[in-house]
Scaffold this motif. Structure first.
Motif, mmCIF file in Angstrom:
data_model
loop_
_atom_site.group_PDB
_atom_site.id
_atom_site.type_symbol
_atom_site.label_atom_id
_atom_site.label_comp_id
_atom_site.label_asym_id
_atom_site.label_seq_id
_atom_site.Cartn_x
_atom_site.Cartn_y
_atom_site.Cartn_z
ATOM 1 N N GLY A 1 17.224 6.315 -38.281
ATOM 2 C CA GLY A 1 18.148 5.830 -37.272
ATOM 3 C C GLY A 1 18.324 6.816 -36.137
ATOM 4 N N LEU A 2 18.996 6.347 -35.091
ATOM 5 C CA LEU A 2 19.413 7.203 -33.977
ATOM 6 C C LEU A 2 20.796 6.775 -33.489
ATOM 7 N N TRP A 3 21.642 6.356 -34.435
ATOM 8 C CA TRP A 3 22.996 5.974 -34.062
ATOM 9 C C TRP A 3 23.976 7.149 -34.217
ATOM 10 N N SER A 4 23.481 8.307 -34.671
ATOM 11 C CA SER A 4 24.364 9.459 -34.852
ATOM 12 C C SER A 4 23.709 10.723 -34.323
ATOM 13 N N ASP A 5 24.553 11.696 -34.013
ATOM 14 C CA ASP A 5 24.044 12.977 -33.535
ATOM 15 C C ASP A 5 23.321 13.733 -34.648
ATOM 16 N N GLN A 6 23.725 13.532 -35.899
ATOM 17 C CA GLN A 6 23.029 14.175 -37.012
ATOM 18 C C GLN A 6 21.570 13.728 -37.051
ATOM 19 N N GLN A 7 21.340 12.457 -36.825
ATOM 20 C CA GLN A 7 19.966 11.947 -36.791
ATOM 21 C C GLN A 7 19.210 12.524 -35.604
ATOM 22 N N ARG A 8 19.835 12.565 -34.451
ATOM 23 C CA ARG A 8 19.213 13.178 -33.265
ATOM 24 C C ARG A 8 18.754 14.597 -33.570
ATOM 25 N N ASP A 9 19.629 15.374 -34.192
ATOM 26 C CA ASP A 9 19.321 16.772 -34.456
ATOM 27 C C ASP A 9 18.207 16.928 -35.488
ATOM 28 N N ALA A 10 18.065 15.949 -36.391
ATOM 29 C CA ALA A 10 16.973 15.997 -37.365
ATOM 30 C C ALA A 10 15.640 15.624 -36.737
ATOM 31 N N TRP A 11 15.677 14.798 -35.694
ATOM 32 C CA TRP A 11 14.435 14.430 -35.005
ATOM 33 C C TRP A 11 13.902 15.573 -34.137
ATOM 34 N N ALA A 12 14.787 16.406 -33.608
ATOM 35 C CA ALA A 12 14.373 17.413 -32.621
ATOM 36 C C ALA A 12 13.268 18.347 -33.111
ATOM 37 N N PRO A 13 13.342 18.918 -34.329
ATOM 38 C CA PRO A 13 12.244 19.800 -34.761
ATOM 39 C C PRO A 13 10.938 19.059 -34.999
ATOM 40 N N ILE A 14 11.016 17.788 -35.322
ATOM 41 C CA ILE A 14 9.799 16.985 -35.481
ATOM 42 C C ILE A 14 9.118 16.819 -34.130
ATOM 43 N N VAL A 15 9.915 16.533 -33.109
ATOM 44 C CA VAL A 15 9.379 16.418 -31.746
ATOM 45 C C VAL A 15 8.741 17.735 -31.321
ATOM 46 N N ARG A 16 9.407 18.847 -31.602
ATOM 47 C CA ARG A 16 8.854 20.150 -31.216
ATOM 48 C C ARG A 16 7.531 20.422 -31.915
ATOM 49 N N ALA A 17 7.425 20.024 -33.175
ATOM 50 C CA ALA A 17 6.185 20.243 -33.927
ATOM 51 C C ALA A 17 5.022 19.489 -33.301
ATOM 52 N N VAL A 18 5.266 18.287 -32.821
ATOM 53 C CA VAL A 18 4.209 17.509 -32.152
ATOM 54 C C VAL A 18 3.850 18.170 -30.826
ATOM 55 N N ASP B 1 26.676 -7.668 -26.675
ATOM 56 C CA ASP B 1 27.016 -6.522 -25.833
ATOM 57 C C ASP B 1 26.909 -5.225 -26.629
ATOM 58 N N ALA B 2 27.357 -5.272 -27.884
ATOM 59 C CA ALA B 2 27.301 -4.079 -28.736
ATOM 60 C C ALA B 2 25.866 -3.665 -29.024
ATOM 61 N N VAL B 3 24.992 -4.629 -29.194
ATOM 62 C CA VAL B 3 23.575 -4.329 -29.417
ATOM 63 C C VAL B 3 22.984 -3.653 -28.191
ATOM 64 N N VAL B 4 23.248 -4.189 -27.022
ATOM 65 C CA VAL B 4 22.724 -3.597 -25.782
ATOM 66 C C VAL B 4 23.226 -2.167 -25.637
ATOM 67 N N ALA B 5 24.510 -1.964 -25.871
ATOM 68 C CA ALA B 5 25.076 -0.617 -25.751
ATOM 69 C C ALA B 5 24.463 0.333 -26.772
ATOM 70 N N ALA B 6 24.190 -0.168 -27.978
ATOM 71 C CA ALA B 6 23.614 0.677 -29.029
ATOM 72 C C ALA B 6 22.200 1.117 -28.677
ATOM 73 N N PHE B 7 21.411 0.231 -28.091
ATOM 74 C CA PHE B 7 20.073 0.623 -27.648
ATOM 75 C C PHE B 7 20.172 1.736 -26.604
ATOM 76 N N ALA B 8 21.109 1.610 -25.684
ATOM 77 C CA ALA B 8 21.254 2.625 -24.642
ATOM 78 C C ALA B 8 21.687 3.960 -25.236
ATOM 79 N N GLU B 9 22.645 3.950 -26.152
ATOM 80 C CA GLU B 9 23.118 5.194 -26.750
ATOM 81 C C GLU B 9 22.026 5.846 -27.601
ATOM 82 N N SER B 10 21.270 5.044 -28.323
ATOM 83 C CA SER B 10 20.169 5.602 -29.111
ATOM 84 C C SER B 10 19.093 6.172 -28.200
ATOM 85 N N ALA B 11 18.854 5.529 -27.068
ATOM 86 C CA ALA B 11 17.888 6.061 -26.111
ATOM 87 C C ALA B 11 18.345 7.427 -25.600
ATOM 88 N N ARG B 12 19.638 7.570 -25.314
ATOM 89 C CA ARG B 12 20.163 8.873 -24.884
ATOM 90 C C ARG B 12 19.885 9.944 -25.939
#
Length: 355
Positions: A72-89, A152-163
């Motif tokens: 997921g990407l609905w939380s900052d914890q998930q964002r932070d777990a993705w970051a080192p994976i992105v760096r590895a690539v 509306d909530a779905v649209v907003a969630a896509f935008a927040e996950s994109a951020r």
């Protein structure tokens, strides 16, 4: 020169080649958080020569997960777990994107190797699912039709996950509107029975997908490519058609998409697909409209020369592959070797280059 191993620039991102890794669900996350498995899994493709790697369908809301084991990407914890994976690539000189997704009526299901099938009961960790209409996928629990606030909530969630994805360092954002998941459900008359401004005509059925695209584009810097994955046919009578897909692709480009990632199927269990090598390539060609709409092709593209010919015949601008990368995480280097393309190998692997 090999077309497959020529660079491709989209906005400010230059992909070192056009042989890319499709998003493939690993069903190995915990509470939406990617694990060490994802780090190793995705980084190996960068070492193996991929030009772009798209991380698996990643839910924008907890109820948007295909299974309880989805990322997921609905939380900052998930964002932070993705970051080192992105760096590895990035450390391996490849680019990486993420596929933002909501599974709609196909959410809350068991992962493929679970002993059960169908929907996960609430008592065992499942949840209520949502769809354009209260029409179930065959064998799954009946969903709740989304109301205006829900959309509306779905649209907003896509935008927040994109951020969050951009904060994690992803180079590309892909919106998942294929394979029978929520946005595809809105696009297809086989799942969308609405009689409001999100149902009926193709323009109405495409409205939520374009709203999501607008929202994602609005939070993305101008230099970030945004892709849209669609199923260009439902492979079922009365369903979404390649001609409609071409029109949606054109609208998507007008709304800021940069490439249409063309797949097919997944909406209904009674689909009938004639599967064979490159079976979805003609769909990419239809959506591409003679080069007006940038597309990628996917679907049993398993050999270097086959991929090269898809591009040479101008059926697509890039190639996504899935299973072949799973069989051989160095498919990119192998394909370059077979085509005689002069590419940079990781120095650790340089002894493998035939001379």
């Amino acid at each position: 020169m090999s077309i497959l191993f020529s660079p491709l620039t989209i906005r400010s991102r230059t992909f070192r080649n056009r042989l890319w890794v499709s998003p493939m669900c690993m069903y190995s996350a915990r509470d939406g958080v990617p694990q060490e498995w994802h780090h190793t899994h995705l980084a190996q493709f960068a070492s193996g020569g991929a030009g772009l790697i798209i991380a698996e369908a990643t839910a924008v809301l907890p109820e948007g997960r295909i299974s309880p084991r989805d990322t997921g990407l609905w939380s900052d914890q998930q964002r932070d777990a993705w970051a080192p994976i992105v760096r590895a690539v990035h450390d391996r000189d490849a680019l990486i994107g993420v596929q933002l997704a909501h599974a709609g009526r196909k959410a809350s299901t068991w992962w493929p190797w679970a002993p059960q099938r169908g929907s996960v009961p609430h008592a065992e960790g499942g949840w209520t699912t949502f769809a354009p209409s209260a029409v179930a996928f065959e064998g799954y629990a009946e969903p709740t039709a989304l109301d205006a606030a829900g959309m509306d909530a779905v649209v907003a969630a896509f935008a927040e996950s994109a951020r969050r994805a951009l904060d994690a360092g992803f180079d590309v954002l892909e919106i998942h509107a294929a394979h029978g998941y929520l946005l595809h459900q809105f696009l297809s008359p086989l799942a969308n029975m609405r009689d409001d401004d999100h149902g009926g005509s193709l323009e109405n059925r495409a409205r939520l997908t374009l709203r999501v695209l607008d929202a994602v584009r609005a939070v993305s810097p101008d230099d970030i490519p945004v892709f849209l994955r669609i199923s260009a046919t439902d492979h079922a009578e009365g369903g979404f058609t390649p001609e409609e897909a071409a029109q949606v692709g054109e609208w998507a480009i007008d709304h800021g998409a940069d490439l249409i990632d063309v797949s097919s199927g997944g909406l209904v269990a009674h689909q009938r697909i004639s599967v064979g090598p490159g079976y979805q390539v003609p769909l990419a060609g239809t959506v591409r409209q003679g080069g007006r709409i940038p597309t990628s092709a996917v679907g049993l593209i398993t050999a270097a020369e086959q991929a090269e010919q898809v591009l040479a015949q101008e059926s697509a601008d890039a190639i996504f592959a899935g299973r072949e990368w799973l069989r051989d995480p160095h498919f990119g280097l192998r394909a370059a070797h077979e085509l005689g393309a002069d590419v940079a190998w990781p120095p650790q692997y340089a002894r493998a280059v035939w001379r």
